[in-house]
Design an enzyme around this catalytic site. Structure first.
Site, short mmCIF file in Angstrom:
data_model
loop_
_atom_site.label_atom_id
_atom_site.label_comp_id
_atom_site.label_asym_id
_atom_site.label_seq_id
_atom_site.Cartn_x
_atom_site.Cartn_y
_atom_site.Cartn_z
N CYS A 40 44.92 31.52 40.96
CA CYS A 40 45.22 31.72 39.54
C CYS A 40 43.95 32.02 38.75
O CYS A 40 42.87 31.54 39.10
CB CYS A 40 45.91 30.48 38.96
SG CYS A 40 46.43 30.69 37.25
N ASP B 274 43.24 30.86 35.97
CA ASP B 274 42.91 29.67 35.18
C ASP B 274 41.43 29.29 35.33
O ASP B 274 40.92 29.15 36.45
CB ASP B 274 43.80 28.50 35.63
CG ASP B 274 43.76 27.33 34.66
OD1 ASP B 274 42.65 26.83 34.38
OD2 ASP B 274 44.83 26.91 34.19
N ARG C 22 39.97 26.67 35.05
CA ARG C 22 39.70 25.36 35.66
C ARG C 22 39.82 25.38 37.19
O ARG C 22 39.72 24.35 37.83
CB ARG C 22 40.70 24.32 35.09
CG ARG C 22 40.56 24.14 33.59
CD ARG C 22 41.76 23.42 33.01
NE ARG C 22 42.97 24.23 33.12
CZ ARG C 22 44.18 23.83 32.71
NH1 ARG C 22 44.32 22.64 32.17
NH2 ARG C 22 45.23 24.61 32.83
N HIS D 271 48.02 25.94 41.58
CA HIS D 271 47.51 24.67 41.04
C HIS D 271 48.59 24.00 40.21
O HIS D 271 49.41 24.66 39.58
CB HIS D 271 46.23 24.88 40.21
CG HIS D 271 46.44 25.65 38.95
ND1 HIS D 271 46.57 25.04 37.72
CD2 HIS D 271 46.55 26.97 38.71
CE1 HIS D 271 46.74 25.96 36.78
NE2 HIS D 271 46.74 27.14 37.36
N CYS E 212 50.26 24.65 36.21
CA CYS E 212 49.91 26.05 35.91
C CYS E 212 50.65 26.53 34.65
O CYS E 212 51.88 26.48 34.57
CB CYS E 212 50.29 26.94 37.11
SG CYS E 212 49.87 28.68 36.85
CO CO Z 1 47.61 28.83 36.57
#
Ligand code: CO
Length: 211
Positions: free
Chosen positions: A42, A44, A46, A98, A101
């Site tokens: 992803c 993302d 993080r 993750h 999400c």
């Molecule tokens: Co995500």
């Protein structure tokens, strides 16, 4: 927001610390990359691929998009897979979702976010398929987390069903697709136990003949 100069300074310190440990590191990497893994994860912020699994530059070939989706019409993702498999000859494709999400959560909801809704559509369809199972879970967070796992399993199958991966298996190339998930709240990355390493694991209806 940090000023660009701060990031440039950070970079100078990082490059220096890497050089201090291994003076030939960058020169060696500049001439070739030989990663054994392709990471599909992803976007993302993080979920930084290399850091999570402790791999250095050069050890992980990476594709990231919102909610780690593998679509058979996505030229970008397919090109990454094709180059990784046919040219770099990675031995393992790590499809990593993750928990928590935001893309998965959005795909399960009713609120519109714009263009991204179309990108997430296949997850929304998958959510409808699993709605019965998911509705037995008590909280929305639990439903989102389970859906994050189901999404990974779906994308593992998508990767395995590409002609790219199946042709590699037809050639006798060693290649394993593994489903993994990362926990934002504890930093732990684990396998979901789903791994596909050959055509015999693909339902016959989804198999291609050799070229
Ligand atoms: Co995500």
């Amino acid at each position: 927001m940090k000023k660009l100069q701060e990031l440039i300074d950070n970079n100078a310190r990082w490059a220096e610390s890497v050089r201090a440990k291994d003076p030939g590191f960058f020169a060696k990497l500049a001439s070739q990359q030989t990663p054994e893994y392709l990471w599909i994860g992803c976007s993302d912020a993080r979920v930084p691929a290399n850091e999570i699994v402790g791999l250095l530059p050069g050890e992980l070939f990476v594709h990231r998009n919102v909610a780690n989706v593998v679509l058979h019409t996505d030229l970008n993702c397919l090109s990454v897979i094709q180059y990784a498999v046919d040219v770099l000859k990675v031995k393992s494709i790590l499809v990593t979702g993750h928990y928590g999400c935001g893309g998965v959560r959005t795909a399960m909801g009713t609120r519109q976010f714009g263009l991204i809704d179309g990108w997430l559509r296949s997850i929304r369809d998958l959510y409808h398929v699993h709605h019965g199972e998911l509705s037995k879970l008590e909280t929305e967070d639990a439903r989102v987390d389970r859906m994050c796992e189901l999404n990974v399993l779906q994308q593992v199958n998508s990767v395995a069903q590409t002609t790219i991966v199946q042709n590699a298996w037809h050639r006798g190339q060693e290649l394993m697709i593994q489903g993994c998930i990362y926990g934002l709240s504890d930093g732990h990355w684990k396998t979901l136990g789903e791994s596909i390493a050959g055509l015999q694991q693909i339902p016959e209806v989804n198999r291609y003949q050799p070229l």
